[in-house]
Scaffold this motif. Structure first.
Motif, PDB file in Angstrom:
ATOM      1  N   ARG A  46       0.825  -1.193   0.000  1.00 13.50           N
ATOM      2  CA  ARG A  46       0.000   0.000   0.000  1.00 13.50           C
ATOM      3  C   ARG A  46       0.865   1.251   0.000  1.00 13.50           C
ATOM      4  O   ARG A  46       0.407   2.348  -0.307  1.00 13.50           O
ATOM      5  CB  ARG A  46      -0.895   0.013   1.246  1.00 13.50           C
ATOM      6  CG  ARG A  46      -2.066  -0.954   1.221  1.00 13.50           C
ATOM      7  CD  ARG A  46      -3.133  -0.550   0.230  1.00 13.50           C
ATOM      8  NE  ARG A  46      -3.370   0.876   0.214  1.00 13.50           N
ATOM      9  CZ  ARG A  46      -4.029   1.555   1.163  1.00 13.50           C
ATOM     10  NH1 ARG A  46      -4.543   0.907   2.197  1.00 13.50           N
ATOM     11  NH2 ARG A  46      -4.194   2.849   1.082  1.00 13.50           N
ATOM     12  N   ARG A 104      -1.294  -0.223   8.919  1.00 11.12           N
ATOM     13  CA  ARG A 104      -1.890   1.050   8.521  1.00 11.12           C
ATOM     14  C   ARG A 104      -0.743   1.919   8.011  1.00 11.12           C
ATOM     15  O   ARG A 104      -0.082   2.615   8.796  1.00 11.12           O
ATOM     16  CB  ARG A 104      -2.592   1.734   9.693  1.00 11.12           C
ATOM     17  CG  ARG A 104      -3.785   0.984  10.245  1.00 11.12           C
ATOM     18  CD  ARG A 104      -4.723   1.888  11.032  1.00 11.12           C
ATOM     19  NE  ARG A 104      -4.070   2.626  12.073  1.00 11.12           N
ATOM     20  CZ  ARG A 104      -3.837   2.169  13.307  1.00 11.12           C
ATOM     21  NH1 ARG A 104      -4.238   0.955  13.622  1.00 11.12           N
ATOM     22  NH2 ARG A 104      -3.231   2.904  14.203  1.00 11.12           N
ATOM     23  N   GLU A 140      -0.191  -6.299   2.324  1.00  8.51           N
ATOM     24  CA  GLU A 140      -0.224  -5.378   3.459  1.00  8.51           C
ATOM     25  C   GLU A 140      -1.572  -4.680   3.477  1.00  8.51           C
ATOM     26  O   GLU A 140      -1.865  -3.845   2.621  1.00  8.51           O
ATOM     27  CB  GLU A 140       0.918  -4.362   3.356  1.00  8.51           C
ATOM     28  CG  GLU A 140       2.305  -4.994   3.345  1.00  8.51           C
ATOM     29  CD  GLU A 140       3.411  -3.962   3.201  1.00  8.51           C
ATOM     30  OE1 GLU A 140       3.103  -2.747   3.179  1.00  8.51           O
ATOM     31  OE2 GLU A 140       4.589  -4.363   3.106  1.00  8.51           O
ATOM     32  N   VAL A 141      -2.414  -5.016   4.444  1.00  8.36           N
ATOM     33  CA  VAL A 141      -3.728  -4.400   4.598  1.00  8.36           C
ATOM     34  C   VAL A 141      -3.990  -4.188   6.086  1.00  8.36           C
ATOM     35  O   VAL A 141      -3.332  -4.781   6.938  1.00  8.36           O
ATOM     36  CB  VAL A 141      -4.857  -5.260   3.988  1.00  8.36           C
ATOM     37  CG1 VAL A 141      -4.634  -5.487   2.504  1.00  8.36           C
ATOM     38  CG2 VAL A 141      -4.982  -6.588   4.712  1.00  8.36           C
ATOM     39  N   GLU A 142      -4.967  -3.338   6.367  1.00 12.21           N
ATOM     40  CA  GLU A 142      -5.281  -3.075   7.772  1.00 12.21           C
ATOM     41  C   GLU A 142      -6.024  -4.239   8.413  1.00 12.21           C
ATOM     42  O   GLU A 142      -5.791  -4.571   9.576  1.00 12.21           O
ATOM     43  CB  GLU A 142      -6.109  -1.795   7.888  1.00 12.21           C
ATOM     44  CG  GLU A 142      -6.404  -1.407   9.333  1.00 12.21           C
ATOM     45  CD  GLU A 142      -7.132  -0.086   9.450  1.00 12.21           C
ATOM     46  OE1 GLU A 142      -7.706   0.183  10.518  1.00 12.21           O
ATOM     47  OE2 GLU A 142      -7.131   0.679   8.465  1.00 12.21           O
ATOM     48  N   ALA A 173      -5.800  -4.216  -2.989  1.00 13.24           N
ATOM     49  CA  ALA A 173      -4.736  -5.072  -2.463  1.00 13.24           C
ATOM     50  C   ALA A 173      -5.235  -6.499  -2.265  1.00 13.24           C
ATOM     51  O   ALA A 173      -4.566  -7.472  -2.642  1.00 13.24           O
ATOM     52  CB  ALA A 173      -4.210  -4.509  -1.145  1.00 13.24           C
ATOM     53  N   LEU A 174      -6.423  -6.661  -1.692  1.00 13.47           N
ATOM     54  CA  LEU A 174      -6.978  -7.997  -1.483  1.00 13.47           C
ATOM     55  C   LEU A 174      -7.304  -8.668  -2.816  1.00 13.47           C
ATOM     56  O   LEU A 174      -7.099  -9.876  -2.976  1.00 13.47           O
ATOM     57  CB  LEU A 174      -8.228  -7.907  -0.616  1.00 13.47           C
ATOM     58  CG  LEU A 174      -7.987  -7.556   0.857  1.00 13.47           C
ATOM     59  CD1 LEU A 174      -9.297  -7.206   1.547  1.00 13.47           C
ATOM     60  CD2 LEU A 174      -7.296  -8.696   1.589  1.00 13.47           C
ATOM     61  N   ASP A 218      -5.759   0.938  -2.827  1.00  9.66           N
ATOM     62  CA  ASP A 218      -6.505   0.861  -1.575  1.00  9.66           C
ATOM     63  C   ASP A 218      -6.552  -0.596  -1.122  1.00  9.66           C
ATOM     64  O   ASP A 218      -6.027  -1.488  -1.782  1.00  9.66           O
ATOM     65  CB  ASP A 218      -7.912   1.445  -1.718  1.00  9.66           C
ATOM     66  CG  ASP A 218      -8.665   0.845  -2.911  1.00  9.66           C
ATOM     67  OD1 ASP A 218      -8.482  -0.373  -3.184  1.00  9.66           O
ATOM     68  OD2 ASP A 218      -9.417   1.575  -3.569  1.00  9.66           O
ATOM     69  N   GLU A 219      -7.212  -0.825   0.015  1.00  6.97           N
ATOM     70  CA  GLU A 219      -7.239  -2.180   0.569  1.00  6.97           C
ATOM     71  C   GLU A 219      -8.035  -3.143  -0.308  1.00  6.97           C
ATOM     72  O   GLU A 219      -7.667  -4.303  -0.439  1.00  6.97           O
ATOM     73  CB  GLU A 219      -7.822  -2.143   1.988  1.00  6.97           C
ATOM     74  CG  GLU A 219      -6.958  -1.406   2.986  1.00  6.97           C
ATOM     75  CD  GLU A 219      -7.024  -2.038   4.357  1.00  6.97           C
ATOM     76  OE1 GLU A 219      -7.877  -2.897   4.580  1.00  6.97           O
ATOM     77  OE2 GLU A 219      -6.195  -1.673   5.203  1.00  6.97           O
ATOM     78  N   LEU A 230      -0.568 -12.248   5.272  1.00  7.73           N
ATOM     79  CA  LEU A 230      -1.262 -10.973   5.371  1.00  7.73           C
ATOM     80  C   LEU A 230      -0.638 -10.167   6.510  1.00  7.73           C
ATOM     81  O   LEU A 230      -0.767 -10.532   7.680  1.00  7.73           O
ATOM     82  CB  LEU A 230      -2.752 -11.199   5.631  1.00  7.73           C
ATOM     83  CG  LEU A 230      -3.656  -9.999   5.418  1.00  7.73           C
ATOM     84  CD1 LEU A 230      -3.748  -9.644   3.943  1.00  7.73           C
ATOM     85  CD2 LEU A 230      -5.048 -10.286   5.963  1.00  7.73           C
ATOM     86  N   LEU A 242      -0.715  -7.090   8.781  1.00  2.19           N
ATOM     87  CA  LEU A 242      -1.669  -6.084   9.240  1.00  2.19           C
ATOM     88  C   LEU A 242      -0.936  -4.758   9.412  1.00  2.19           C
ATOM     89  O   LEU A 242      -0.076  -4.618  10.278  1.00  2.19           O
ATOM     90  CB  LEU A 242      -2.316  -6.529  10.547  1.00  2.19           C
ATOM     91  CG  LEU A 242      -3.039  -7.881  10.502  1.00  2.19           C
ATOM     92  CD1 LEU A 242      -3.658  -8.192  11.846  1.00  2.19           C
ATOM     93  CD2 LEU A 242      -4.101  -7.900   9.411  1.00  2.19           C
ATOM     94  N   ALA A 254      -8.721  -7.959   7.335  1.00  3.55           N
ATOM     95  CA  ALA A 254      -9.465  -8.771   6.373  1.00  3.55           C
ATOM     96  C   ALA A 254     -10.621  -9.420   7.111  1.00  3.55           C
ATOM     97  O   ALA A 254     -10.403 -10.174   8.062  1.00  3.55           O
ATOM     98  CB  ALA A 254      -8.565  -9.827   5.746  1.00  3.55           C
TER      99      ALA A 254
END
Length: 262
Positions: A89, A167, A138-140, A119-120, A115-116, A163, A165, A142
């Protein structure tokens, strides 16, 4: 108990264990090479063909430095099998740093998502692609739906997902996702290194590792070291991480106070 009843009971226990481990009793795993860790993981190692959640604490939630280094060490043995896609991200991944951790940068494909959701989506596509051994995203957070989609993507080509986690731009945290389809959930923090006996300077990187959740296994906490990191002398071992000590509920010993020579 008769042999017939004992056999049925053993079969039922194996079936329950398979369901808890994701329904694949014959799935492959990547051993750490230490029974203190492998004995807590289903199949005697990190389950492959599934996805794993890796987080940090404090500023690591934004920088993800320690979780990213730990993830690179987990993925390094898988990079020998195929490409590794890293979905970012924020464009701040240091390829030379990965090389120092034993990760081959020529196997790395970096994708920067807007954005997330993107990314997913990229993670799903990459996990389903021929020749990809592992995918890091890299996501906040899922949620359960996104996690199930990732797991289905892992099963298509037996690729492994990680994954992280994160921000990447700080800000307020979203409400945590309820439920998770991850095979394992880890919490990673940096720990003080120690030079080899009789030597001065810095030692190999160390991590405080907590296995907070494990389907079909048990949780645990350890002090782990990336032995030989940032050294040209690499050996072909099963895993680049080694266990230094089990932590449990104990805290790391504080560093001794400095004393001036009298």
């Amino acid at each position: 108990m008769s042999d017939f009843r004992a056999g049925r009971l053993a079969a039922m226990r194996a079936k329950i264990a398979a369901i808890e481990a994701g329904g694949r009793p014959d799935s492959e795993s990547l051993p750490f090479g230490d029974l203190r860790i492998d004995g807590r993981l289903p199949g005697g190692g990190l389950p492959l063909g599934r996805w794993h959640e890796i987080g940090g604490a404090g500023m690591e939630v934004e920088t993800a430095a320690a979780p990213a280094a730990f993830t690179a060490l987990l993925a390094a043995p898988l990079a020998k099998r195929g490409e590794v896609v890293w979905v970012l991200r924020r464009d701040d991944l240091c390829a030379p740093g990965l090389l120092g951790l034993g990760f081959p940068p020529e196997r790395l494909i970096q994708v920067c998502a807007r954005d997330e959701a993107e990314a997913l989506s990229v993670m799903e596509d990459a996990l389903s692609t021929v020749g990809v051994a592992a995918v890091v995203g890299e996501v906040e957070a899922a949620d359960l739906t996104a996690g199930r989609r990732l797991q289905l993507a892992c099963e298509k080509r037996c690729a492994t997902g990680f994954l992280i986690l994160r921000r990447p731009y700080g800000g307020q945290a979203r409400r945590e996702a309820t439920g998770s389809a991850a095979a394992t959930r880890w919490r990673i923090a940096s720990a003080p290194s120690e030079p080899p006996a009789g030597e001065f300077g810095l030692g190999s990187p160390r991590f405080r590792v907590e296995l907070e959740r494990c389907r079909g296994g048990r949780t645990g906490a350890w002090l782990m070291e990336a032995a030989g990191a940032y050294s040209w002398e690499k050996t072909d071992v099963a895993h680049p991480l080694r266990l230094v000590a089990e932590l449990g509920d104990r805290q790391l010993a504080p560093a001794p106070p400095l004393r001036l020579a009298g």
